[in-house]
Design a protein around this motif. Structure first.
Motif, PDB file in Angstrom:
ATOM      1  N   ARG A  87      39.838  52.695 -18.467  1.00 51.83           N
ATOM      2  CA  ARG A  87      38.668  53.413 -17.748  1.00 51.83           C
ATOM      3  C   ARG A  87      39.076  54.384 -16.596  1.00 51.83           C
ATOM      4  O   ARG A  87      38.744  55.412 -16.238  1.00 51.83           O
ATOM      5  CB  ARG A  87      37.970  52.464 -17.304  1.00 51.83           C
ATOM      6  N   ASP A  88      39.904  53.764 -15.886  1.00 56.61           N
ATOM      7  CA  ASP A  88      40.591  54.349 -14.554  1.00 56.61           C
ATOM      8  C   ASP A  88      41.338  55.543 -14.881  1.00 56.61           C
ATOM      9  O   ASP A  88      41.334  56.616 -14.025  1.00 56.61           O
ATOM     10  CB  ASP A  88      41.431  53.410 -13.596  1.00 56.61           C
ATOM     11  N   ASN A  89      41.880  55.647 -16.083  1.00 57.98           N
ATOM     12  CA  ASN A  89      42.743  56.871 -16.556  1.00 57.98           C
ATOM     13  C   ASN A  89      41.968  57.874 -17.572  1.00 57.98           C
ATOM     14  O   ASN A  89      42.347  58.618 -18.046  1.00 57.98           O
ATOM     15  CB  ASN A  89      43.978  56.597 -17.148  1.00 57.98           C
ATOM     16  N   ASN A  90      40.787  57.529 -17.653  1.00 59.92           N
ATOM     17  CA  ASN A  90      39.578  58.348 -18.280  1.00 59.92           C
ATOM     18  C   ASN A  90      40.108  58.313 -19.867  1.00 59.92           C
ATOM     19  O   ASN A  90      39.885  59.388 -20.412  1.00 59.92           O
ATOM     20  CB  ASN A  90      39.431  59.693 -18.114  1.00 59.92           C
ATOM     21  N   LEU A  91      40.680  57.230 -20.673  1.00 58.33           N
ATOM     22  CA  LEU A  91      41.252  57.242 -21.778  1.00 58.33           C
ATOM     23  C   LEU A  91      40.224  56.813 -22.820  1.00 58.33           C
ATOM     24  O   LEU A  91      39.416  56.109 -22.496  1.00 58.33           O
ATOM     25  CB  LEU A  91      42.543  56.245 -21.963  1.00 58.33           C
ATOM     26  N   GLN A  92      40.194  57.383 -24.266  1.00 60.95           N
ATOM     27  CA  GLN A  92      39.427  56.870 -25.193  1.00 60.95           C
ATOM     28  C   GLN A  92      39.697  55.505 -25.639  1.00 60.95           C
ATOM     29  O   GLN A  92      40.961  55.225 -25.574  1.00 60.95           O
ATOM     30  CB  GLN A  92      39.460  58.033 -26.289  1.00 60.95           C
ATOM     31  N   VAL A  93      39.027  55.032 -26.037  1.00 60.99           N
ATOM     32  CA  VAL A  93      38.824  53.391 -26.472  1.00 60.99           C
ATOM     33  C   VAL A  93      38.071  53.174 -27.504  1.00 60.99           C
ATOM     34  O   VAL A  93      36.844  53.783 -27.659  1.00 60.99           O
ATOM     35  CB  VAL A  93      38.490  52.271 -25.055  1.00 60.99           C
ATOM     36  N   ALA A  94      38.645  52.678 -28.635  1.00 61.25           N
ATOM     37  CA  ALA A  94      37.791  52.296 -29.700  1.00 61.25           C
ATOM     38  C   ALA A  94      38.002  50.615 -30.218  1.00 61.25           C
ATOM     39  O   ALA A  94      39.087  50.254 -29.910  1.00 61.25           O
ATOM     40  CB  ALA A  94      38.450  53.050 -30.982  1.00 61.25           C
ATOM     41  N   GLU A  95      36.840  49.954 -30.558  1.00 56.91           N
ATOM     42  CA  GLU A  95      37.187  48.754 -30.904  1.00 56.91           C
ATOM     43  C   GLU A  95      37.173  48.826 -32.855  1.00 56.91           C
ATOM     44  O   GLU A  95      36.493  49.713 -33.299  1.00 56.91           O
ATOM     45  CB  GLU A  95      35.675  47.968 -30.753  1.00 56.91           C
ATOM     46  N   ALA A  96      38.211  48.033 -32.915  1.00 52.02           N
ATOM     47  CA  ALA A  96      38.485  48.181 -34.409  1.00 52.02           C
ATOM     48  C   ALA A  96      39.225  46.975 -35.014  1.00 52.02           C
ATOM     49  O   ALA A  96      39.329  45.937 -34.156  1.00 52.02           O
ATOM     50  CB  ALA A  96      39.075  49.603 -34.855  1.00 52.02           C
ATOM     51  N   CYS A  97      39.496  46.933 -36.150  1.00 54.84           N
ATOM     52  CA  CYS A  97      40.096  45.962 -36.907  1.00 54.84           C
ATOM     53  C   CYS A  97      41.292  46.552 -37.605  1.00 54.84           C
ATOM     54  O   CYS A  97      41.533  47.221 -38.567  1.00 54.84           O
ATOM     55  CB  CYS A  97      39.343  45.171 -37.924  1.00 54.84           C
ATOM     56  N   LEU A  98      42.520  46.125 -36.975  1.00 58.88           N
ATOM     57  CA  LEU A  98      43.729  46.649 -37.395  1.00 58.88           C
ATOM     58  C   LEU A  98      44.093  46.081 -38.998  1.00 58.88           C
ATOM     59  O   LEU A  98      44.080  44.755 -38.973  1.00 58.88           O
ATOM     60  CB  LEU A  98      45.096  46.359 -36.679  1.00 58.88           C
ATOM     61  N   LEU A  99      44.435  46.728 -39.918  1.00 59.69           N
ATOM     62  CA  LEU A  99      44.364  46.293 -41.263  1.00 59.69           C
ATOM     63  C   LEU A  99      46.063  46.036 -41.548  1.00 59.69           C
ATOM     64  O   LEU A  99      46.691  46.815 -41.117  1.00 59.69           O
ATOM     65  CB  LEU A  99      43.759  47.175 -42.154  1.00 59.69           C
ATOM     66  N   PRO A 100      46.388  45.109 -42.248  1.00 58.54           N
ATOM     67  CA  PRO A 100      47.483  44.650 -42.507  1.00 58.54           C
ATOM     68  C   PRO A 100      47.999  45.853 -43.419  1.00 58.54           C
ATOM     69  O   PRO A 100      47.440  46.496 -44.330  1.00 58.54           O
ATOM     70  CB  PRO A 100      47.602  43.493 -43.138  1.00 58.54           C
ATOM     71  N   GLU A 101      49.549  46.292 -43.447  1.00 57.51           N
ATOM     72  CA  GLU A 101      49.922  47.014 -44.473  1.00 57.51           C
ATOM     73  C   GLU A 101      49.964  46.465 -45.702  1.00 57.51           C
ATOM     74  O   GLU A 101      50.273  45.492 -45.905  1.00 57.51           O
ATOM     75  CB  GLU A 101      51.433  47.496 -44.109  1.00 57.51           C
ATOM     76  N   PRO A 102      49.721  47.498 -46.834  1.00 56.62           N
ATOM     77  CA  PRO A 102      49.646  46.967 -48.247  1.00 56.62           C
ATOM     78  C   PRO A 102      51.219  46.779 -48.409  1.00 56.62           C
ATOM     79  O   PRO A 102      51.999  47.374 -47.932  1.00 56.62           O
ATOM     80  CB  PRO A 102      49.179  48.050 -48.922  1.00 56.62           C
TER      81      PRO A 102
END
Length: 107
Positions: A87-102
């Protein structure tokens, strides 16, 4: 099939106005500061590796830090530190679920 619940927060090295965040090693620095926050707590030598709860990575050419939701449960102040950094550095943030590599295909 229901979509998975977000388990991670991705702090992206792109500001909300689209500029690349500097310095170029910001992700490694943030993850380094968070290295002591890990399952089981600090162990001898743990400062030499990243915490599994806060990992620097590159996604589609953009430096990111993936912050696992387990950090919020274990160390709420560390979680807040990461989100306040974004927030302090005005960075983009996304909530997600990291999927494992196939798994690799067999030849």
């Amino acid at each position: 099939m229901a979509a998975p619940t977000p388990k991670q927060v991705f702090i992206q090295g792109i500001t909300r106005d689209g500029r690349t965040f500097r310095p170029s090693d910001w992700a490694e620095r943030l993850a380094g500061v968070m290295s002591g926050f890990r399952p089981g707590g600090v162990q001898p030598g743990s400062h030499l590796s990243y915490s599994p709860w806060c990992v620097p990575t590159v996604i589609n050419g953009v430096k990111c830090v993936v912050v696992n939701g387990d950090l919020r449960e274990a160390e709420p102040m560390a979680w807040d530190f990461c989100l306040n950094f974004a927030r302090d550095n005005n960075l983009q943030v996304a909530e997600a679920c990291l999927l494992p590599e196939p798994p690799p295909k067999k030849a």
